[in-house]
Design a protein around this motif. Structure first.
Motif, PDB file in Angstrom:
ATOM      1  N   GLY A 100      36.578  71.757  17.876  1.00 54.92           N
ATOM      2  CA  GLY A 100      37.874  71.403  18.333  1.00 54.92           C
ATOM      3  C   GLY A 100      38.123  69.527  17.169  1.00 54.92           C
ATOM      4  N   SER A 101      37.925  70.257  15.775  1.00 51.94           N
ATOM      5  CA  SER A 101      38.422  69.198  15.527  1.00 51.94           C
ATOM      6  C   SER A 101      38.468  69.814  14.091  1.00 51.94           C
ATOM      7  N   LEU A 102      39.593  69.182  13.316  1.00 48.21           N
ATOM      8  CA  LEU A 102      39.805  70.277  11.787  1.00 48.21           C
ATOM      9  C   LEU A 102      39.055  68.827  10.962  1.00 48.21           C
ATOM     10  N   GLU A 132      36.488  64.698  22.338  1.00 49.78           N
ATOM     11  CA  GLU A 132      37.332  64.199  23.090  1.00 49.78           C
ATOM     12  C   GLU A 132      38.519  63.434  22.561  1.00 49.78           C
ATOM     13  N   TYR A 133      39.691  64.029  22.544  1.00 48.70           N
ATOM     14  CA  TYR A 133      40.888  63.468  22.235  1.00 48.70           C
ATOM     15  C   TYR A 133      41.293  62.528  23.358  1.00 48.70           C
ATOM     16  N   ASN A 134      40.965  61.242  23.699  1.00 43.58           N
ATOM     17  CA  ASN A 134      42.197  60.606  24.901  1.00 43.58           C
ATOM     18  C   ASN A 134      41.959  60.853  26.330  1.00 43.58           C
ATOM     19  N   ARG A 135      40.531  61.596  26.387  1.00 44.21           N
ATOM     20  CA  ARG A 135      39.757  61.890  28.041  1.00 44.21           C
ATOM     21  C   ARG A 135      40.218  63.569  27.707  1.00 44.21           C
ATOM     22  N   GLY A 136      40.021  63.686  26.994  1.00 42.76           N
ATOM     23  CA  GLY A 136      40.779  65.730  27.190  1.00 42.76           C
ATOM     24  C   GLY A 136      40.129  65.733  26.399  1.00 42.76           C
ATOM     25  N   ALA A 182      30.257  66.210  21.274  1.00 41.19           N
ATOM     26  CA  ALA A 182      29.678  64.857  20.689  1.00 41.19           C
ATOM     27  C   ALA A 182      31.207  63.907  20.320  1.00 41.19           C
ATOM     28  N   SER A 183      30.937  62.016  20.488  1.00 42.30           N
ATOM     29  CA  SER A 183      31.232  61.058  19.736  1.00 42.30           C
ATOM     30  C   SER A 183      31.130  59.877  19.615  1.00 42.30           C
ATOM     31  N   PRO A 184      31.362  59.030  18.423  1.00 43.75           N
ATOM     32  CA  PRO A 184      30.380  57.915  18.411  1.00 43.75           C
ATOM     33  C   PRO A 184      30.973  57.544  19.593  1.00 43.75           C
ATOM     34  N   GLY A 185      31.104  57.132  21.305  1.00 38.61           N
ATOM     35  CA  GLY A 185      31.259  56.541  21.941  1.00 38.61           C
ATOM     36  C   GLY A 185      30.270  56.918  23.344  1.00 38.61           C
ATOM     37  N   SER A 186      30.007  56.490  23.423  1.00 35.53           N
ATOM     38  CA  SER A 186      28.322  56.343  25.040  1.00 35.53           C
ATOM     39  C   SER A 186      29.176  57.522  25.479  1.00 35.53           C
TER      40      SER A 186
HETATM   41  C1  LIG Z   1      43.341  60.828  19.132  1.00 35.03           C
HETATM   42  C2  LIG Z   1      42.180  61.234  19.003  1.00 35.03           C
HETATM   43  C3  LIG Z   1      41.847  60.533  20.574  1.00 35.03           C
HETATM   44  C4  LIG Z   1      40.628  59.784  20.073  1.00 35.03           C
HETATM   45  N1  LIG Z   1      39.855  59.468  22.119  1.00 35.03           N
HETATM   46  C5  LIG Z   1      38.432  59.785  21.944  1.00 35.03           C
HETATM   47  C6  LIG Z   1      38.337  59.662  23.479  1.00 35.03           C
HETATM   48  O1  LIG Z   1      39.567  60.002  24.417  1.00 35.03           O
HETATM   49  N2  LIG Z   1      36.936  59.579  23.750  1.00 35.03           N
HETATM   50  C7  LIG Z   1      35.897  59.780  22.712  1.00 35.03           C
HETATM   51  O2  LIG Z   1      34.777  59.605  23.237  1.00 35.03           O
HETATM   52  N3  LIG Z   1      36.397  59.416  21.494  1.00 35.03           N
HETATM   53  C8  LIG Z   1      38.258  59.285  21.266  1.00 35.03           C
HETATM   54  N4  LIG Z   1      38.154  59.495  20.102  1.00 35.03           N
HETATM   55  C9  LIG Z   1      36.873  59.655  18.540  1.00 35.03           C
HETATM   56  C10 LIG Z   1      36.383  60.504  18.506  1.00 35.03           C
HETATM   57  O3  LIG Z   1      35.103  60.647  18.974  1.00 35.03           O
HETATM   58  C11 LIG Z   1      35.607  60.648  16.655  1.00 35.03           C
HETATM   59  O4  LIG Z   1      36.844  60.307  16.025  1.00 35.03           O
HETATM   60  C12 LIG Z   1      35.084  61.342  16.650  1.00 35.03           C
HETATM   61  O5  LIG Z   1      34.611  61.062  15.794  1.00 35.03           O
HETATM   62  C13 LIG Z   1      35.378  62.847  16.529  1.00 35.03           C
HETATM   63  O6  LIG Z   1      35.703  64.338  16.188  1.00 35.03           O
HETATM   64  P1  LIG Z   1      35.176  64.614  14.585  1.00 35.03           P
HETATM   65  O7  LIG Z   1      33.928  63.921  13.891  1.00 35.03           O
HETATM   66  O8  LIG Z   1      34.046  66.032  15.050  1.00 35.03           O
HETATM   67  O9  LIG Z   1      35.755  64.285  14.069  1.00 35.03           O
HETATM   68  C14 LIG Z   1      39.084  59.935  19.211  1.00 35.03           C
HETATM   69  C15 LIG Z   1      39.870  60.121  18.298  1.00 35.03           C
HETATM   70  C16 LIG Z   1      40.791  60.595  17.948  1.00 35.03           C
HETATM   71  C17 LIG Z   1      41.883  60.762  16.498  1.00 35.03           C
END
Ligand SMILES: Cc1cc2nc3c(=O)[nH]c(=O)nc-3n(C[C@H](O)[C@H](O)[C@H](O)COP(=O)(O)O)c2cc1C
Length: 203
Positions: A10-12, A77-81, A112-116
């Motif tokens: 789900g990431s480009l 996850e983008y903006n909790r979705g 996967a996310s850098p967030g917790s």
């Molecule tokens: C538009 C946008 C919204 C994001 N929203 C969230 C979020 O809701 N929760 C979260 O944990 N991380 C969020 N992030 C941070 C992403 O988890 C982080 O950029 C991650 O590395 C993206 O995954 P990728 O490395 O596979 O592209 C967001 C990033 C972007 C660009």
């Protein structure tokens, strides 16, 4: 026998951590999982008007997923979705009505996310769509991978040793077993049905 797995990320982003996680899962089971990354960045936005004469990118995507024995979603996850690009791909694959390429395909979701909280919100939105689309979804282990960063991988993109690697190994094994269980159960049920039909003919 290796199962054909369609990986949908789900990431480009070029350096996507989710893409690296997907590659790690495949690398750990490359004897049993024959993985292909399916391109979704080029899919025109779903528009029902185009179903009669679909764009070739939709046709290519539907064919690639249709040929797979299972689907692995790895997504941020983008903006909790769920990121829009992934939701679009799910919508494209689900149509035309009655011809979803996702129907009955065993699947798993990893976020996967850098967030917790590890993309919990996106994970469950993807799950909700997939359950509706009649995909048997792996239930355990749940895969909300938090605190994943570029630093979790070495320069070649391989997972560094540590708890995350252990979890990914568990996931990779569980996913293979899940896909195998679904296909093996169907094979046995079909065999039973064939035997029952034969027995009826001989009555
Ligand atoms: C538009 C946008 C919204 C994001 N929203 C969230 C979020 O809701 N929760 C979260 O944990 N991380 C969020 N992030 C941070 C992403 O988890 C982080 O950029 C991650 O590395 C993206 O995954 P990728 O490395 O596979 O592209 C967001 C990033 C972007 C660009």
């Amino acid at each position: 026998m290796a199962y054909k797995i369609a990986i949908i990320v789900g990431s480009l982003r070029e350096g996507s951590i989710n893409r690296k996680v997907a590659r790690s899962i495949c690398a750990l089971r490359d004897d049993n999982l024959d993985c292909s990354m399916i391109e979704i960045g080029d899919l025109p936005l779903y528009n029902q008007d185009l179903d009669a004469n679909p764009p070739e990118q939709w046709t290519r995507f539907r064919q690639q997923v249709g040929e797979a024995d299972g689907v692995l979603f790895c997504s941020p996850e983008y903006n909790r979705g769920v990121p829009g690009v992934l939701k679009n791909a799910i919508d494209v694959g689900s149509r035309p009505y009655g011809q979803s390429v996702f129907d009955k395909k065993p699947a798993a979701i990893v976020t996967a996310s850098p967030g917790s909280i590890g993309g919990f919100g996106a994970n469950h939105q993807i799950r909700q769509a997939c359950v509706f689309l009649n995909m048997p979804m792996m239930q355990q282990p749940e895969a909300y991978l938090g605190h994943v960063t570029d630093d979790s991988f070495d320069a070649s993109g391989k997972l560094k040793d540590g708890p995350l690697k252990g979890l990914i190994e568990t996931l990779a094994h569980a996913f293979h077993d899940w896909v195998h269980m679904i296909h093996e159960s169907r094979r046995l049920l079909a065999e039973d049905a064939a035997h029952a039909a034969q027995a009826r003919e001989h009555v």
